[in-house]
Scaffold this motif. Structure first.
Motif, PDB file in Angstrom:
ATOM      1  N   ASP A  71       3.611   4.967  -9.729  1.00 16.22           N
ATOM      2  CA  ASP A  71       3.908   5.994 -10.636  1.00 16.22           C
ATOM      3  C   ASP A  71       4.666   7.029 -10.418  1.00 16.22           C
ATOM      4  O   ASP A  71       5.036   8.106 -10.669  1.00 16.22           O
ATOM      5  CB  ASP A  71       3.100   6.325 -11.774  1.00 16.22           C
ATOM      6  CG  ASP A  71       3.232   7.262 -12.130  1.00 16.22           C
ATOM      7  OD1 ASP A  71       3.774   6.482 -13.894  1.00 16.22           O
ATOM      8  OD2 ASP A  71       2.512   8.207 -12.673  1.00 16.22           O
ATOM      9  N   ASP A  72       3.951   7.683  -8.719  1.00 13.71           N
ATOM     10  CA  ASP A  72       4.472   8.330  -8.564  1.00 13.71           C
ATOM     11  C   ASP A  72       6.040   8.773  -7.865  1.00 13.71           C
ATOM     12  O   ASP A  72       6.306   9.738  -7.733  1.00 13.71           O
ATOM     13  CB  ASP A  72       3.379   8.983  -7.552  1.00 13.71           C
ATOM     14  CG  ASP A  72       1.853   9.392  -7.029  1.00 13.71           C
ATOM     15  OD1 ASP A  72       1.907   9.503  -8.565  1.00 13.71           O
ATOM     16  OD2 ASP A  72       0.974   8.824  -7.200  1.00 13.71           O
ATOM     17  N   VAL A  73       5.995   8.108  -7.250  1.00 16.28           N
ATOM     18  CA  VAL A  73       7.515   8.075  -6.632  1.00 16.28           C
ATOM     19  C   VAL A  73       8.521   7.593  -8.177  1.00 16.28           C
ATOM     20  O   VAL A  73      10.084   8.564  -7.240  1.00 16.28           O
ATOM     21  CB  VAL A  73       8.156   6.862  -5.788  1.00 16.28           C
ATOM     22  CG1 VAL A  73       7.371   6.776  -4.662  1.00 16.28           C
ATOM     23  CG2 VAL A  73       8.434   5.083  -6.019  1.00 16.28           C
ATOM     24  N   VAL A  74       8.070   7.499  -8.692  1.00 19.19           N
ATOM     25  CA  VAL A  74       9.257   7.290 -10.483  1.00 19.19           C
ATOM     26  C   VAL A  74       8.889   9.001 -10.567  1.00 19.19           C
ATOM     27  O   VAL A  74       9.534   9.902 -10.978  1.00 19.19           O
ATOM     28  CB  VAL A  74       9.194   6.804 -11.180  1.00 19.19           C
ATOM     29  CG1 VAL A  74      10.028   6.579 -12.707  1.00 19.19           C
ATOM     30  CG2 VAL A  74       8.981   5.441 -11.054  1.00 19.19           C
ATOM     31  N   ARG A  75       8.381   9.821 -10.782  1.00 26.61           N
ATOM     32  CA  ARG A  75       7.175  11.248 -11.545  1.00 26.61           C
ATOM     33  C   ARG A  75       8.751  11.650 -10.655  1.00 26.61           C
ATOM     34  O   ARG A  75       8.736  12.909 -10.786  1.00 26.61           O
ATOM     35  CB  ARG A  75       6.456  10.886 -11.139  1.00 26.61           C
ATOM     36  CG  ARG A  75       5.516  10.968 -12.526  1.00 26.61           C
ATOM     37  CD  ARG A  75       4.239  10.764 -12.539  1.00 26.61           C
ATOM     38  NE  ARG A  75       3.543  10.387 -13.649  1.00 26.61           N
ATOM     39  CZ  ARG A  75       3.034  10.836 -15.438  1.00 26.61           C
ATOM     40  NH1 ARG A  75       3.330  12.034 -15.635  1.00 26.61           N
ATOM     41  NH2 ARG A  75       2.988   9.988 -15.981  1.00 26.61           N
ATOM     42  N   SER A  76       8.435  11.725  -8.842  1.00 27.06           N
ATOM     43  CA  SER A  76       9.430  12.024  -7.919  1.00 27.06           C
ATOM     44  C   SER A  76      10.157  12.248  -7.958  1.00 27.06           C
ATOM     45  O   SER A  76      11.624  13.538  -7.361  1.00 27.06           O
ATOM     46  CB  SER A  76       8.413  11.884  -5.920  1.00 27.06           C
ATOM     47  OG  SER A  76       9.703  10.343  -5.994  1.00 27.06           O
ATOM     48  N   GLY A  77      11.155  12.301  -8.675  1.00 26.94           N
ATOM     49  CA  GLY A  77      12.777  11.649  -8.618  1.00 26.94           C
ATOM     50  C   GLY A  77      13.371  10.488  -7.872  1.00 26.94           C
ATOM     51  O   GLY A  77      14.471  10.872  -7.726  1.00 26.94           O
ATOM     52  N   HIS A 128       1.079  -1.066   0.041  1.00 24.52           N
ATOM     53  CA  HIS A 128       0.151   0.400   0.365  1.00 24.52           C
ATOM     54  C   HIS A 128       0.859   1.590   0.130  1.00 24.52           C
ATOM     55  O   HIS A 128       2.471   1.101   0.258  1.00 24.52           O
ATOM     56  CB  HIS A 128      -0.752   0.112   0.845  1.00 24.52           C
ATOM     57  CG  HIS A 128      -0.117  -0.526   1.950  1.00 24.52           C
ATOM     58  ND1 HIS A 128       0.330   0.830   3.300  1.00 24.52           N
ATOM     59  CD2 HIS A 128       0.307  -1.338   3.346  1.00 24.52           C
ATOM     60  CE1 HIS A 128       0.495   0.383   4.560  1.00 24.52           C
ATOM     61  NE2 HIS A 128       0.195  -0.605   4.966  1.00 24.52           N
ATOM     62  N   ARG A 129      -0.082   2.671  -0.107  1.00 24.58           N
ATOM     63  CA  ARG A 129       1.113   3.390  -0.485  1.00 24.58           C
ATOM     64  C   ARG A 129       2.079   4.040   0.806  1.00 24.58           C
ATOM     65  O   ARG A 129       2.930   4.410   0.910  1.00 24.58           O
ATOM     66  CB  ARG A 129      -0.305   4.369  -0.527  1.00 24.58           C
ATOM     67  CG  ARG A 129       0.763   5.764  -1.093  1.00 24.58           C
ATOM     68  CD  ARG A 129      -0.463   7.132  -1.659  1.00 24.58           C
ATOM     69  NE  ARG A 129       0.398   8.446  -2.087  1.00 24.58           N
ATOM     70  CZ  ARG A 129       0.188   8.455  -3.176  1.00 24.58           C
ATOM     71  NH1 ARG A 129       0.249   7.288  -4.181  1.00 24.58           N
ATOM     72  NH2 ARG A 129       1.104   9.479  -4.214  1.00 24.58           N
ATOM     73  N   GLU A 144      -5.535  -0.723  -8.825  1.00 27.48           N
ATOM     74  CA  GLU A 144      -5.184   0.721  -8.636  1.00 27.48           C
ATOM     75  C   GLU A 144      -4.410   1.487  -8.077  1.00 27.48           C
ATOM     76  O   GLU A 144      -3.490   2.364  -8.189  1.00 27.48           O
ATOM     77  CB  GLU A 144      -6.491   1.245  -8.935  1.00 27.48           C
ATOM     78  CG  GLU A 144      -7.773   1.164  -9.426  1.00 27.48           C
ATOM     79  CD  GLU A 144      -7.605  -0.417  -9.092  1.00 27.48           C
ATOM     80  OE1 GLU A 144      -8.255  -1.052 -10.142  1.00 27.48           O
ATOM     81  OE2 GLU A 144      -7.603  -1.152  -8.283  1.00 27.48           O
ATOM     82  N   GLU A 145      -4.914   1.750  -6.491  1.00 29.92           N
ATOM     83  CA  GLU A 145      -3.528   2.476  -5.723  1.00 29.92           C
ATOM     84  C   GLU A 145      -2.083   2.180  -5.865  1.00 29.92           C
ATOM     85  O   GLU A 145      -1.224   2.541  -5.647  1.00 29.92           O
ATOM     86  CB  GLU A 145      -4.002   1.878  -4.278  1.00 29.92           C
ATOM     87  CG  GLU A 145      -3.074   2.331  -2.819  1.00 29.92           C
ATOM     88  CD  GLU A 145      -3.737   1.514  -1.724  1.00 29.92           C
ATOM     89  OE1 GLU A 145      -2.413   2.675  -0.353  1.00 29.92           O
ATOM     90  OE2 GLU A 145      -4.780   1.778  -1.341  1.00 29.92           O
ATOM     91  N   PHE A 146      -1.834   0.810  -6.028  1.00 30.34           N
ATOM     92  CA  PHE A 146      -0.312   0.437  -6.068  1.00 30.34           C
ATOM     93  C   PHE A 146      -0.253   1.028  -7.241  1.00 30.34           C
ATOM     94  O   PHE A 146       1.126   1.469  -7.382  1.00 30.34           O
ATOM     95  CB  PHE A 146      -0.465  -1.263  -6.236  1.00 30.34           C
ATOM     96  CG  PHE A 146       0.868  -2.170  -6.606  1.00 30.34           C
ATOM     97  CD1 PHE A 146       1.195  -1.949  -5.117  1.00 30.34           C
ATOM     98  CD2 PHE A 146       0.904  -3.085  -6.858  1.00 30.34           C
ATOM     99  CE1 PHE A 146       3.267  -2.452  -5.019  1.00 30.34           C
ATOM    100  CE2 PHE A 146       1.980  -3.398  -7.412  1.00 30.34           C
ATOM    101  CZ  PHE A 146       2.687  -3.696  -5.996  1.00 30.34           C
ATOM    102  N   MET A 147      -0.367   0.529  -8.482  1.00 34.36           N
ATOM    103  CA  MET A 147       0.648   0.847  -9.464  1.00 34.36           C
ATOM    104  C   MET A 147       0.474   2.589  -9.365  1.00 34.36           C
ATOM    105  O   MET A 147       1.317   3.546  -9.700  1.00 34.36           O
ATOM    106  CB  MET A 147      -0.476   0.855 -10.528  1.00 34.36           C
ATOM    107  CG  MET A 147      -0.738  -0.740 -10.685  1.00 34.36           C
ATOM    108  SD  MET A 147       1.638  -1.391 -11.406  1.00 34.36           S
ATOM    109  CE  MET A 147       1.914  -0.941 -11.966  1.00 34.36           C
ATOM    110  N   ARG A 148      -0.825   3.631  -8.834  1.00 31.89           N
ATOM    111  CA  ARG A 148      -0.733   4.974  -8.951  1.00 31.89           C
ATOM    112  C   ARG A 148       0.890   5.298  -7.743  1.00 31.89           C
ATOM    113  O   ARG A 148       1.159   6.725  -8.322  1.00 31.89           O
ATOM    114  CB  ARG A 148      -1.775   5.483  -8.510  1.00 31.89           C
ATOM    115  CG  ARG A 148      -2.130   6.598  -7.985  1.00 31.89           C
ATOM    116  CD  ARG A 148      -2.370   7.623  -9.158  1.00 31.89           C
ATOM    117  NE  ARG A 148      -0.809   7.905  -9.816  1.00 31.89           N
ATOM    118  CZ  ARG A 148      -0.745   8.632 -11.282  1.00 31.89           C
ATOM    119  NH1 ARG A 148      -1.745   8.698 -11.647  1.00 31.89           N
ATOM    120  NH2 ARG A 148       0.459   8.938 -11.409  1.00 31.89           N
ATOM    121  N   SER A 149       0.787   5.161  -6.845  1.00 26.76           N
ATOM    122  CA  SER A 149       1.820   4.895  -5.550  1.00 26.76           C
ATOM    123  C   SER A 149       3.006   4.852  -6.435  1.00 26.76           C
ATOM    124  O   SER A 149       4.186   5.716  -6.021  1.00 26.76           O
ATOM    125  CB  SER A 149       1.931   4.268  -4.838  1.00 26.76           C
ATOM    126  OG  SER A 149       0.169   4.745  -4.201  1.00 26.76           O
TER     127      SER A 149
END
Length: 209
Positions: free
Chosen positions: A103-109, A61-62, A96-101
């Motif tokens: 993706d977010d950490v990749v986008r955060s750098g 989880h996130r 959905e939560e798993f993939m969103r999270s």
């Protein structure tokens, strides 16, 4: 470096985080020269007697991802890791939560890339059958295989992989690896060979298209 090894792997659970601290110190003056990978999911508080069990510190989880990744970066003394693995897929967190999270950490750098299991934790190697899976012990080593086997669609995919492998005289794992290499956006599939024989078998996937 040992034999010019550049990829160094660790995890937040290895020696309760001490592995990350050691690795961070070791590469502190050579960060740009190496590729660092770590993992999250396992809950260290389950084995730490001096700490109260924290259910939020494990899983896919996130909150678990954010807490564990931040902890790993602090122990490594780095602002990012090149590769982040999902150590265990626990099948409870909504995808959905798993993939969103992730993706977010990749986008955060904070994370470079997120690799995936190309042969579905060994399910697509061809060594499992509907009959043999009935007798698999339900432990952590077989958990993923048992979960894959519950979905008939996965068996249909495996049947197709095996059929193609017989048609072109290649092994199922070579077919799976070859297929993923041809997918747009895939630059370098990661393999999980445990022996030299398995490594050589996997590398033969480069011999055909």
């Amino acid at each position: 470096y040992f034999n010019d090894v550049r990829l160094l792997d660790t995890a937040c659970s290895y020696n309760l985080g001490e592995s990350e601290r050691f690795l961070g110190d070791y590469v502190s003056d050579k960060r740009s020269d190496v590729v660092i990978s770590t993992k999250f999911t396992l809950n260290n508080t389950t084995v730490q007697k001096e700490r109260r069990f924290n259910p939020n510190f494990g899983g896919n989880h996130r909150k678990s991802l954010v807490e564990n990744l931040d902890g790993s970066l602090k122990r490594l003394n780095m602002s990012y890791v090149d590769i982040l693995y999902v150590h265990v897929y626990e099948y409870r967190t909504p995808i959905e939560e798993f993939m969103r999270s992730l993706d977010d950490v990749v986008r955060s750098g904070k994370v470079g890339i997120l690799p995936w299991s190309i042969v579905a934790d060994g399910f697509l190697t061809g060594k499992y059958t509907r009959e043999s899976n009935i007798n698999l012990k339900s432990d952590y080593r077989n958990r993923s295989i048992i979960n894959y086997s519950k979905d008939e669609k996965n068996w249909q995919i495996l049947d197709e992989v095996i059929a193609i492998s017989k048609e072109i005289n290649r092994s199922p794992v070579q077919v799976a690896l070859n297929w993923i290499q041809q997918k747009p956006g895939i630059t370098s599939p990661l393999i999980g060979a445990r022996t030299v024989v398995q490594l050589e078998e996997n590398l033969k996937s480069l011999e055909f298209k």
